[in-house]
Enzyme design. Structure first.
Site, PDB file in Angstrom:
ATOM      1  N   GLU A 238     -32.759  56.626  61.523  1.00  0.00           N
ATOM      2  CA  GLU A 238     -34.168  56.285  61.737  1.00  0.00           C
ATOM      3  C   GLU A 238     -34.835  56.011  60.394  1.00  0.00           C
ATOM      4  O   GLU A 238     -34.684  56.787  59.451  1.00  0.00           O
ATOM      5  CB  GLU A 238     -34.855  57.453  62.454  1.00  0.00           C
ATOM      6  CG  GLU A 238     -36.348  57.357  62.603  1.00  0.00           C
ATOM      7  CD  GLU A 238     -36.930  58.602  63.279  1.00  0.00           C
ATOM      8  OE1 GLU A 238     -38.158  58.717  63.318  1.00  0.00           O
ATOM      9  OE2 GLU A 238     -36.145  59.465  63.750  1.00  0.00           O
ATOM     10  N   GLU A 243     -45.760  56.564  59.492  1.00  0.00           N
ATOM     11  CA  GLU A 243     -46.250  57.612  60.374  1.00  0.00           C
ATOM     12  C   GLU A 243     -47.612  57.994  59.837  1.00  0.00           C
ATOM     13  O   GLU A 243     -47.736  58.445  58.695  1.00  0.00           O
ATOM     14  CB  GLU A 243     -45.307  58.809  60.392  1.00  0.00           C
ATOM     15  CG  GLU A 243     -43.961  58.487  61.015  1.00  0.00           C
ATOM     16  CD  GLU A 243     -43.176  59.743  61.327  1.00  0.00           C
ATOM     17  OE1 GLU A 243     -43.232  60.199  62.485  1.00  0.00           O
ATOM     18  OE2 GLU A 243     -42.512  60.261  60.420  1.00  0.00           O
TER      19      GLU A 243
END
Length: 530
Positions: A238, A243
């Site tokens: 990932e 974020e």
């Protein structure tokens, strides 16, 4: 990544009975709601700065979909529990149950317009939906696969309507392009219905993995009315490009021993969903760069250097050791553009942990100072992340709240019992009591995030100092000017090697290139020894 899930209960109004596809021991597809993928354009750029528009689409993850009995409208999954008659085991459940098509706007609050995608946090139709997770598609049955080594990825984002406790996350995972259909013939839904998800947490909250249900060992969540965990998880590398909410942001690579998707079992999955967080084959923590956590508390946020009250551009560069797409990943760099100004990422202010980019050296020093386990290195470090980038990854765009840790790891003090003065604990200004999903859902149901103007291309090709149009237009792309400067230009000390950076706005490293190379300006923010 974590994510809320959504269980679509029986439609309140009668529907005309439709023929439902289903045969054999297989994960099925329903036909009550036609699956029509919203269109979303993005651009691929060349080294000269010319960009071509691609007509992409987005699809919502299978976990958010209504799952019902083949042939009628009986729920296979209600709230956070499975129907024991329809789903006594994984294989039988997959045979008995169908994934239904999605109404993206009215059910999930996801809308597209040109090159933009807006995700609303809480959407109420016949049921209340919390958050969403969507993937970029190449066509109606295939995910777009992005290969980012020696490339940069650029997008615009508006996080002004994301308070504490929310995460508007844009990231890449090493899913299969077809959602696992070719590997697992019992998966009849595939990418068209958003199957095949995996990430570095090896999530065990997925309802279907590898063409079978995840009902065996399923434990309903104690604090999430829509979710639970099963015996199986789905692992893959990932790359968290973004974020963030309006208070804090982080970018984080998470390598795995095997880059692509693999199924795991029980606590051997590791990650958030298991008792042994570090017992799996992936790095659940990653190596993060959060400007606040790295000591600069005025760089990102409302009214700060990167002002989250308005839209801005995010640029992430994946630099290899030899300047080619076949090289080894050595550095992940970050820039921002806002109001026509290129803003280099903030520098880490901690002694012994310098720089403003992610490298193996940065990660080792940061983990040591913050007293975190260096699981990043254990699972391959930058080289491991590069292996996933080389094989191709799927773009994920999501909005979620956090039932495991209230998003405090992103925007507050974490762990909450430690002093905020301890290196690595303070990650943002949100209170440690913030982020409780029930509170966030009740107090901020109208929260939202907008992703737009996605561009991918060689280093220096996707943006310039012209930057974003603050009036709401897209980022302009101009052809970079290439000039040659002589070795020995003023600046940092030392000598940059072949393909190394030797200049650019905010650059404090060497500006002299090792012979016989010269420092060539690609644009205002990046010069390279060529």
């Amino acid at each position: 990544m974590l994510a809320s899930t959504f269980s679509y209960r029986m439609y309140k109004t009668a529907l005309i009975l439709a023929a439902l596809l289903g045969s054999g021991q297989a994960q099925q597809v329903g036909t009550s709601q036609a699956e029509v993928h919203p269109s979303m354009t993005w651009q691929s750029c060349t080294a000269g700065g010319s960009c071509t528009t691609n007509n992409g689409k987005v699809v919502i993850d299978a976990n958010w979909r209504w799952v019902h009995k083949v042939g009628d409208y009986t729920n296979c999954y209600t709230g956070n529990t499975w129907d024991k008659t329809l789903c006594p085991d994984d294989a039988t459940c997959a045979s008995n149950c169908a994934l239904e098509g999605a109404n993206y706007q009215s059910t999930y609050g996801a809308t597209t317009s040109g090159d933009s995608l807006r995700l609303n946090f809480v959407t109420t139709s016949q049921q209340k939906n919390i958050g969403s997770r969507l993937y970029m598609m190449k066509d109606d049955t295939t995910y777009e696969m992005f290969k980012l080594l020696n490339q940069e990825f650029t997008f615009d984002v508006d996080v002004s309507n994301l308070p504490c406790g929310l995460n508007g996350a844009l990231y890449f995972v090493a899913m299969d392009a077809d959602g696992g259909m070719s590997k697992y013939p019992t998966n009849k839904a595939g990418a068209k219905y958003g199957t095949g998800y995996c990430d570095s947490q090896c999530p065990r909250d997925l309802k279907f993995i590898n063409g079978q249900a995840n009902v065996e060992g399923w434990q309903p969540s104690s604090n999430d009315a829509n979710a639970g965990t099963g015996n199986h998880g789905s692992c893959c590398a990932e790359m968290d490009i973004w974020e963030a909410n309006s208070i804090s942001t982080a970018f984080t690579p998470h390598p795995c021993d095997t880059p692509g998707q693999v199924m795991c079992t029980g606590d051997a999955c590791g990650g958030t969903y298991s008792s042994d967080r570090y017992g799996g084959t992936c790095d659940p923590d990653g190596c993060d760069f959060n400007s606040f956590r790295q000591g600069n508390k005025t760089f990102y946020g409302p009214g700060m250097t990167v002002d989250t009250k308005s839209k801005f551009t995010v640029v992430t560069q994946f630099i290899t050791d030899d300047g080619t797409a076949s090289g080894t990943l050595k550095e992940i760099k970050r820039f921002y553009v806002q109001n026509g100004k290129v803003i280099p990422n903030s520098e880490s202010t901690w002694s012994g942990v310098g720089g403003n980019s992610i490298t193996n050296d940065y990660c080792t020093a940061q983990k040591s100072l913050f007293k975190d386990q260096n699981v990043f290195a254990k699972h391959g470090g930058m080289e491991g992340m590069g292996a996933a980038l080389a094989q191709g990854m799927v773009l994920v765009m999501s909005l979620w709240d956090d039932h495991a840790a209230n998003m405090l790891w992103l925007d507050s003090n974490y762990p909450t019992t430690a002093s905020s003065s301890t290196p690595g604990v303070a990650r943002g200004t949100c209170d440690i009591s913030s982020g409780v999903p029930a509170d966030v859902e009740a107090n901020h149901p109208d929260a939202s995030v907008v992703y737009s103007n996605i561009k991918v291309g060689p280093i220096g090709s996707t943006f310039n100092s012209g930057g974003s149009n603050p009036g709401g237009g897209t980022t302009t792309t101009a052809k970079p000017t290439t000039t040659t400067t002589t070795a020995g230009s003023p600046g940092g000390t030392g000598v940059a090697q072949h393909y190394g950076q030797c200049g650019g706005n905010g650059w404090q490293g060497p500006t002299t290139c090792a012979s016989p190379y010269t420092c060539q300006k690609l644009n205002d923010f990046y010069s390279q020894c060529l």
